[in-house]
Design a protein around this motif. Structure first.
Motif, PDB file in Angstrom:
ATOM      1  N   LEU A  10      -4.255  -0.086   3.832  1.00 53.74           N
ATOM      2  CA  LEU A  10      -3.018   0.027   3.064  1.00 53.74           C
ATOM      3  C   LEU A  10      -2.886   1.448   2.516  1.00 53.74           C
ATOM      4  N   THR A  11      -1.664   1.943   2.452  1.00 51.46           N
ATOM      5  CA  THR A  11      -1.416   3.303   1.969  1.00 51.46           C
ATOM      6  C   THR A  11      -0.507   3.267   0.746  1.00 51.46           C
ATOM      7  N   ALA A  12      -0.269   4.418   0.170  1.00 55.47           N
ATOM      8  CA  ALA A  12       0.587   4.524  -1.012  1.00 55.47           C
ATOM      9  C   ALA A  12       2.025   4.100  -0.727  1.00 55.47           C
ATOM     10  N   THR A  13       2.426   4.062   0.515  1.00 63.28           N
ATOM     11  CA  THR A  13       3.794   3.634   0.840  1.00 63.28           C
ATOM     12  C   THR A  13       3.912   2.116   0.922  1.00 63.28           C
ATOM     13  N   ASP A  14       2.786   1.396   0.954  1.00 59.69           N
ATOM     14  CA  ASP A  14       2.809  -0.069   0.955  1.00 59.69           C
ATOM     15  C   ASP A  14       2.990  -0.539  -0.483  1.00 59.69           C
ATOM     16  N   ARG A  18       5.997  -8.399  -5.138  1.00 66.46           N
ATOM     17  CA  ARG A  18       6.348  -9.026  -6.421  1.00 66.46           C
ATOM     18  C   ARG A  18       6.911  -8.018  -7.415  1.00 66.46           C
ATOM     19  N   CYS A  19       6.254  -6.842  -7.551  1.00 67.85           N
ATOM     20  CA  CYS A  19       6.661  -5.913  -8.613  1.00 67.85           C
ATOM     21  C   CYS A  19       6.933  -4.489  -8.134  1.00 67.85           C
ATOM     22  N   GLY A  20       6.634  -4.169  -6.897  1.00 68.78           N
ATOM     23  CA  GLY A  20       6.902  -2.835  -6.372  1.00 68.78           C
ATOM     24  C   GLY A  20       5.801  -1.814  -6.600  1.00 68.78           C
ATOM     25  N   ALA A  21       4.709  -2.200  -7.275  1.00 64.76           N
ATOM     26  CA  ALA A  21       3.575  -1.286  -7.462  1.00 64.76           C
ATOM     27  C   ALA A  21       2.849  -1.099  -6.130  1.00 64.76           C
ATOM     28  N   ARG A  22       1.946  -0.139  -6.080  1.00 66.45           N
ATOM     29  CA  ARG A  22       1.178   0.095  -4.855  1.00 66.45           C
ATOM     30  C   ARG A  22       0.414  -1.169  -4.467  1.00 66.45           C
ATOM     31  N   ALA A  23       0.479  -1.524  -3.193  1.00 66.11           N
ATOM     32  CA  ALA A  23      -0.192  -2.729  -2.692  1.00 66.11           C
ATOM     33  C   ALA A  23      -1.655  -2.450  -2.368  1.00 66.11           C
ATOM     34  N   TYR A  24      -2.511  -3.362  -2.784  1.00 65.62           N
ATOM     35  CA  TYR A  24      -3.935  -3.296  -2.473  1.00 65.62           C
ATOM     36  C   TYR A  24      -4.408  -4.557  -1.752  1.00 65.62           C
ATOM     37  N   MET A  25      -3.500  -5.505  -1.531  1.00 66.54           N
ATOM     38  CA  MET A  25      -3.841  -6.730  -0.816  1.00 66.54           C
ATOM     39  C   MET A  25      -2.745  -7.054   0.196  1.00 66.54           C
ATOM     40  N   ARG A  26      -3.176  -7.379   1.422  1.00 65.79           N
ATOM     41  CA  ARG A  26      -2.247  -7.828   2.471  1.00 65.79           C
ATOM     42  C   ARG A  26      -2.611  -9.269   2.791  1.00 65.79           C
ATOM     43  N   THR A  28      -1.750 -12.521   5.226  1.00 68.22           N
ATOM     44  CA  THR A  28      -1.090 -13.046   6.412  1.00 68.22           C
ATOM     45  C   THR A  28      -1.098 -14.560   6.295  1.00 68.22           C
ATOM     46  N   LEU A  29       0.089 -15.141   6.268  1.00 66.92           N
ATOM     47  CA  LEU A  29       0.241 -16.585   6.110  1.00 66.92           C
ATOM     48  C   LEU A  29       0.006 -17.290   7.440  1.00 66.92           C
ATOM     49  N   PRO A  30      -0.408 -18.555   7.394  1.00 66.53           N
ATOM     50  CA  PRO A  30      -0.685 -19.291   8.630  1.00 66.53           C
ATOM     51  C   PRO A  30       0.494 -19.297   9.605  1.00 66.53           C
ATOM     52  N   GLY A  31       1.720 -19.284   9.106  1.00 66.40           N
ATOM     53  CA  GLY A  31       2.903 -19.280   9.965  1.00 66.40           C
ATOM     54  C   GLY A  31       3.245 -17.909  10.523  1.00 66.40           C
ATOM     55  N   GLY A  32       2.482 -16.884  10.125  1.00 68.12           N
ATOM     56  CA  GLY A  32       2.686 -15.555  10.658  1.00 68.12           C
ATOM     57  C   GLY A  32       3.350 -14.568   9.730  1.00 68.12           C
ATOM     58  N   GLY A  33       3.883 -15.005   8.592  1.00 66.85           N
ATOM     59  CA  GLY A  33       4.493 -14.086   7.650  1.00 66.85           C
ATOM     60  C   GLY A  33       3.448 -13.213   6.969  1.00 66.85           C
ATOM     61  N   GLU A  34       3.896 -12.108   6.401  1.00 65.47           N
ATOM     62  CA  GLU A  34       2.993 -11.189   5.718  1.00 65.47           C
ATOM     63  C   GLU A  34       3.535 -10.854   4.340  1.00 65.47           C
ATOM     64  N   LEU A  35       2.637 -10.810   3.355  1.00 66.46           N
ATOM     65  CA  LEU A  35       2.980 -10.431   1.988  1.00 66.46           C
ATOM     66  C   LEU A  35       2.061  -9.308   1.554  1.00 66.46           C
ATOM     67  N   LEU A  36       2.562  -8.407   0.722  1.00 60.77           N
ATOM     68  CA  LEU A  36       1.751  -7.343   0.136  1.00 60.77           C
ATOM     69  C   LEU A  36       1.758  -7.524  -1.369  1.00 60.77           C
ATOM     70  N   PHE A  37       0.582  -7.337  -1.995  1.00 63.07           N
ATOM     71  CA  PHE A  37       0.467  -7.499  -3.438  1.00 63.07           C
ATOM     72  C   PHE A  37      -0.331  -6.362  -4.051  1.00 63.07           C
ATOM     73  N   CYS A  38       0.030  -6.000  -5.284  1.00 63.55           N
ATOM     74  CA  CYS A  38      -0.803  -5.103  -6.081  1.00 63.55           C
ATOM     75  C   CYS A  38      -2.063  -5.894  -6.452  1.00 63.55           C
ATOM     76  N   GLY A  39      -3.053  -5.244  -7.027  1.00 65.39           N
ATOM     77  CA  GLY A  39      -4.277  -5.932  -7.412  1.00 65.39           C
ATOM     78  C   GLY A  39      -4.012  -7.072  -8.384  1.00 65.39           C
ATOM     79  N   HIS A  40      -3.155  -6.837  -9.368  1.00 64.66           N
ATOM     80  CA  HIS A  40      -2.851  -7.854 -10.384  1.00 64.66           C
ATOM     81  C   HIS A  40      -2.254  -9.108  -9.756  1.00 64.66           C
ATOM     82  N   HIS A  41      -1.174  -8.969  -9.010  1.00 62.67           N
ATOM     83  CA  HIS A  41      -0.514 -10.137  -8.434  1.00 62.67           C
ATOM     84  C   HIS A  41      -1.332 -10.760  -7.309  1.00 62.67           C
TER      85      HIS A  41
END
Length: 73
Positions: A10-14, A18-26, A28-41
């Motif tokens: 993950l990079t600073a552009t990810d 939920r909140c728009g902060a830098r993502a540190y977690m990616r 991948t949902l079982p159905g194939g969708g993807e979510l990015l989260f900051c450390g908190h969320h």
């Protein structure tokens, strides 16, 4: 626990979906969708995501060198 996945670092552009902060977690949902989260969320939702067998790429350990916020010391 959700399986670890090998994917791009993950990079600073990810940004957190939920909140728009830098993502540190990616996630991948079982159905194939993807979510990015900051450390908190990401950590707030990790148990529920693991329960649905989501794959979680967690790079939040890179935050450990960051100074603690006021009141967390």
């Amino acid at each position: 626990m959700g399986a670890a996945i090998a994917t791009e670092t993950l990079t600073a552009t990810d940004r957190c979906d939920r909140c728009g902060a830098r993502a540190y977690m990616r996630v991948t949902l079982p159905g194939g969708g993807e979510l990015l989260f900051c450390g908190h969320h990401g950590h707030a939702h990790k148990e529920a995501l693991t329960a649905v067998s989501a794959s979680i790429q967690d790079e939040s350990q890179s935050l450990s060198g960051t100074p603690a916020a006021e009141g967390e010391r």
